[in-house]
Design a protein around this motif. Structure first.
Motif, mmCIF file in Angstrom:
data_model
loop_
_atom_site.group_PDB
_atom_site.id
_atom_site.type_symbol
_atom_site.label_atom_id
_atom_site.label_comp_id
_atom_site.label_asym_id
_atom_site.label_seq_id
_atom_site.Cartn_x
_atom_site.Cartn_y
_atom_site.Cartn_z
ATOM 1 N N PHE A 9 19.224 53.478 16.464
ATOM 2 C CA PHE A 9 19.869 54.334 17.471
ATOM 3 C C PHE A 9 19.216 55.711 17.430
ATOM 4 O O PHE A 9 18.668 56.115 16.424
ATOM 5 C CB PHE A 9 21.362 54.463 17.151
ATOM 6 C CG PHE A 9 22.091 53.154 17.182
ATOM 7 C CD1 PHE A 9 22.491 52.610 18.393
ATOM 8 C CD2 PHE A 9 22.353 52.452 16.028
ATOM 9 C CE1 PHE A 9 23.151 51.398 18.433
ATOM 10 C CE2 PHE A 9 23.011 51.243 16.063
ATOM 11 C CZ PHE A 9 23.417 50.712 17.265
ATOM 12 N N ASN A 10 19.326 56.441 18.520
ATOM 13 C CA ASN A 10 19.761 56.058 19.850
ATOM 14 C C ASN A 10 18.545 55.725 20.702
ATOM 15 O O ASN A 10 17.454 56.222 20.445
ATOM 16 C CB ASN A 10 20.531 57.200 20.504
ATOM 17 C CG ASN A 10 21.895 57.447 19.867
ATOM 18 O OD1 ASN A 10 22.497 56.577 19.261
ATOM 19 N ND2 ASN A 10 22.382 58.680 19.969
ATOM 20 N N TRP A 43 23.672 53.481 22.190
ATOM 21 C CA TRP A 43 24.007 54.664 21.395
ATOM 22 C C TRP A 43 25.137 54.347 20.441
ATOM 23 O O TRP A 43 25.928 53.420 20.642
ATOM 24 C CB TRP A 43 24.304 55.892 22.246
ATOM 25 C CG TRP A 43 25.452 55.791 23.226
ATOM 26 C CD1 TRP A 43 26.250 54.722 23.526
ATOM 27 C CD2 TRP A 43 25.906 56.860 24.071
ATOM 28 N NE1 TRP A 43 27.162 55.045 24.483
ATOM 29 C CE2 TRP A 43 26.990 56.350 24.853
ATOM 30 C CE3 TRP A 43 25.526 58.183 24.246
ATOM 31 C CZ2 TRP A 43 27.672 57.130 25.785
ATOM 32 C CZ3 TRP A 43 26.206 58.947 25.180
ATOM 33 C CH2 TRP A 43 27.259 58.436 25.935
ATOM 34 N N SER A 71 27.550 59.752 17.566
ATOM 35 C CA SER A 71 26.470 60.660 17.939
ATOM 36 C C SER A 71 26.963 62.040 18.363
ATOM 37 O O SER A 71 26.295 63.048 18.122
ATOM 38 C CB SER A 71 25.639 60.043 19.077
ATOM 39 O OG SER A 71 25.045 58.838 18.675
ATOM 40 N N MET A 127 21.542 59.150 13.994
ATOM 41 C CA MET A 127 21.293 58.576 15.324
ATOM 42 C C MET A 127 20.619 59.566 16.277
ATOM 43 O O MET A 127 19.926 59.160 17.197
ATOM 44 C CB MET A 127 22.607 58.130 15.980
ATOM 45 C CG MET A 127 23.641 57.555 15.056
ATOM 46 S SD MET A 127 23.085 56.104 14.152
ATOM 47 C CE MET A 127 24.466 55.934 13.010
ATOM 48 N N ALA A 139 29.242 51.149 18.209
ATOM 49 C CA ALA A 139 28.127 51.463 19.109
ATOM 50 C C ALA A 139 28.263 50.600 20.349
ATOM 51 O O ALA A 139 29.058 49.664 20.396
ATOM 52 C CB ALA A 139 26.792 51.212 18.415
ATOM 53 N N ILE A 175 22.414 61.885 22.992
ATOM 54 C CA ILE A 175 21.348 60.877 22.881
ATOM 55 C C ILE A 175 20.346 61.315 21.812
ATOM 56 O O ILE A 175 19.881 60.537 20.996
ATOM 57 C CB ILE A 175 20.640 60.683 24.234
ATOM 58 C CG1 ILE A 175 21.560 59.937 25.191
ATOM 59 C CG2 ILE A 175 19.343 59.912 24.070
ATOM 60 C CD1 ILE A 175 21.749 58.482 24.832
#
Length: 595
Positions: free
Chosen positions: A74-75, A80, A84, A95, A335, A562
């Motif tokens: 990830f991400n 994702w 996060s 991540m 996730a 992200i």
């Protein structure tokens, strides 16, 4: 019911003095034996126990089981982790391309790095012993075991380099002079394990060719060849080196050389007829959740977990908020797919509704739970479902479901990519058609498969289609990050994903026709949702029997999670080596990439 029992009968030195005891949940073993290696590795039954022991470190809590499988990968532009956007989260920073060497989830002497090297050490001992004291020829038990040991060592190294880049190379058992090693160029390691897999492919049997290879919990020739193809593509691809993102400077790892290996190996697997796509995407994932480990189908090899180990569904399944009729553990859903992924699929693509699930299982009443809609910021991977299992999970923190490490669909997609590069789009087309053909009903295949692929008449268009097909096929399988890196698309596609999520939230651009209200009612079973409003353009209230659900809840913090604002993912393609291993390396190890 599948169950793995790993028995190893030799004393194997750990890489670090604090290596953990073997967990009784995963390992059933007699007292460690003092048998001489010459006896062990010349006796197939004893050697089998030693080779099976190479896998055991994967089941340790802080290894693949509880850290590497849940957190690596990830991400991406399709997936994702829901930690996060949690400021200061030790999981979240893994991540968002902002991991620190002292990360509290990872900075321990029994973490994945140590367990991978423990597995490598066990493999090295087995390889030396089998070569020295056995007669590991093709079509023999000892030959099969040598091929397995070589392959398992390659798996550990492949995952080490996937996560950390350059790492120490150990291809012989540790001695007093090699306790501490500096990092080696990953190019050297890739060349060695690609060579090792070539040898292994001559030693192990095809799926179902002998009693050992009837299960995907054992190494078979189709997997070895497919894995070698994957590594060839990775080794020749883009990745971050200490001097920047580039392809390897080693001429042996050129695109021409490596793509030829990949194409030859993929064609060998395809032409063997020993493995095949499942009849439908749903059938594939139902079979997986039912724990069908019969070889010769789509799954090529799986990391085997006993019922009381492993956290694949525990981490990634559709969320269950309580113990209910389908599971004895209230887990899943750490996730999921990005909110835009569902709408990137063609509406008739049967992979869409298997991959992207917009509901959870709510708190049970009298032991029975119902599906409940969740916000547009929360989707779950429908490939993993407790409700598709035939076994009721009773453990509070493990589900015991294997990790599918590789499947035949990837062979077809790699063949398409390599053929496109070396021979052009016409050579790639049959492989892409076969993979894509399963995703669509026969009534629309002429348009969605044949016409779609036939229109890809130049290499760039075919490549772009392969990148997209990879997303549609593998979202939720944690394969995307490495693929984006080797295609040199990591930051580019992450930035595109951010822009798409902004458009999705605002219902502009390519998402202007996505509804902002869903409507639902329960089906006759009184637990499954009948949902209207998910498809583009479904904006008309379907009637009083449906309830409305507002569905537009994506925030700037979520979109920006992200990757961390101010961080360039292309400069953070790898995790740092954890501080405990640097401190214990006698000055040999250090971090690159600005860590």
């Amino acid at each position: 019911m599948k169950h793995i029992i790993i028995i190893f009968g030799i004393i194997i030195a750990g890489l670090f003095s604090s290596c953990q005891e073997v967990s009784a949940d995963f390992l059933e073993a007699p007292a460690k034996s003092t048998l001489d290696e010459s006896v062990i590795f010349s006796t197939p039954g004893l050697a089998r126990g030693a080779v099976d022991g190479i896998l055991e470190p994967m089941g340790q809590t802080n290894s693949y089981r509880g850290r590497f499988i849940p957190f690596y990968g990830f991400n991406t532009d399709t997936e994702w982790n829901y930690s996060s956007d949690e400021v200061g989260s030790s999981q979240g920073e893994l991540m968002i391309y902002d991991a620190k060497p002292n990360n509290s989830q990872m900075n321990s002497t029994n973490n994945a790095w140590a367990m991978m090297y423990l597995g490598i050490e066990r493999a090295n001992i087995c390889i030396r012993g089998l070569r020295t004291f056995g007669s590991p020829e093709p079509d023999t038990e000892l030959g099969q075991l040598l091929g397995e040991a070589l392959t398992l060592r390659a798996i550990y190294y492949a995952d080490l380099m996937k996560a950390w880049g350059d790492v120490p190379a150990r291809f012989e058992p540790i001695n007093s002079e090699t306790i501490y090693l500096e990092k080696s160029s990953r190019d050297i390691i890739y060349k060695q394990i690609i060579q090792d897999l070539e040898e292994a492919s001559t030693l192990v049997a095809w799926p179902n060719e002998n009693a050992t290879t009837t299960s995907v919990e054992k190494i078979n020739k189709a997997f070895v060849k497919a894995f070698r193809a994957r590594l060839a593509l990775v080794a020749s691809g883009y990745q971050q080196y200490p001097d920047g993102v580039r392809r390897s400077n080693d001429s042996d790892l050129s695109v021409e050389n490596m793509y030829r290996i990949a194409l030859d190996e993929c064609r060998s697997v395809i032409n063997s007829g020993t493995v095949h796509l499942e009849s439908s995407f749903e059938a594939l994932w139902k079979s997986y959740n039912e724990e069908n480990v019969t070889a010769g189908r789509e799954s090529l090899w799986e990391i085997p977990f006993a019922d009381g180990r492993g956290r694949v569904l525990f981490s990634f399944a559709v969320r269950h908020r309580s113990v209910d009729q389908y599971t004895g553990q209230a887990r899943g859903g750490i996730a999921g797919p990005l909110p835009t992924v569902f709408y990137d699929y063609d509406q008739t693509d049967t992979r869409r509704d298997i991959t992207c699930v917009p509901y959870q299982w709510g708190t049970a009443v009298n032991g029975i739970s119902q599906q409940e809609l969740v916000g547009s910021d929360t989707w779950y991977f429908g490939k993993y479902r407790y409700e598709w299992m035939t076994r009721f999970v009773t453990s509070t923190n493990d589900d015991g479901v294997n990790k599918m490490y590789m499947r035949y669909a990837e062979v077809l997609l790699m063949a398409a990519e390599a053929a496109n590069e070396l021979e052009g789009p016409a050579a790639a087309a049959p492989y892409l058609k076969e993979l894509r053909g399963r995703a669509f009903d026969p009534s629309v295949r002429a348009e969605k498969v044949d016409n779609y692929v036939n229109a890809l008449t130049n290499k760039q268009d075919m490549f772009n289609a392969i990148v997209n097909e990879h997303k549609f096929e593998f979202t939720g399988e944690i394969e995307r990050k490495q693929a984006l890196i080797r295609w040199n698309l990591l930051k580019t596609n992450l930035d595109e994903a951010k822009a798409k999520m902004i458009n999705f939230r605002n219902r502009t651009g390519e998402y202007a026709d996505v509804p902002t209200t869903l409507y639902y009612k329960y089906k006759g079973d009184n637990e499954s949702l009948d949902i209207y409003g998910l498809n583009r353009g479904e904006n008309v209230d379907p009637g009083v029997e449906y309830s409305a659900f507002g569905w537009n809840s994506l925030t700037d913090d979520q979109i920006n999670s992200i990757y961390k604002v101010g961080v360039n993912p292309d400069e953070r393609q790898f995790w740092p080596i954890w501080q405990v291993f640097i401190d214990g390396s006698n000055g040999k190890l250090f971090n690159d990439y600005g860590y």
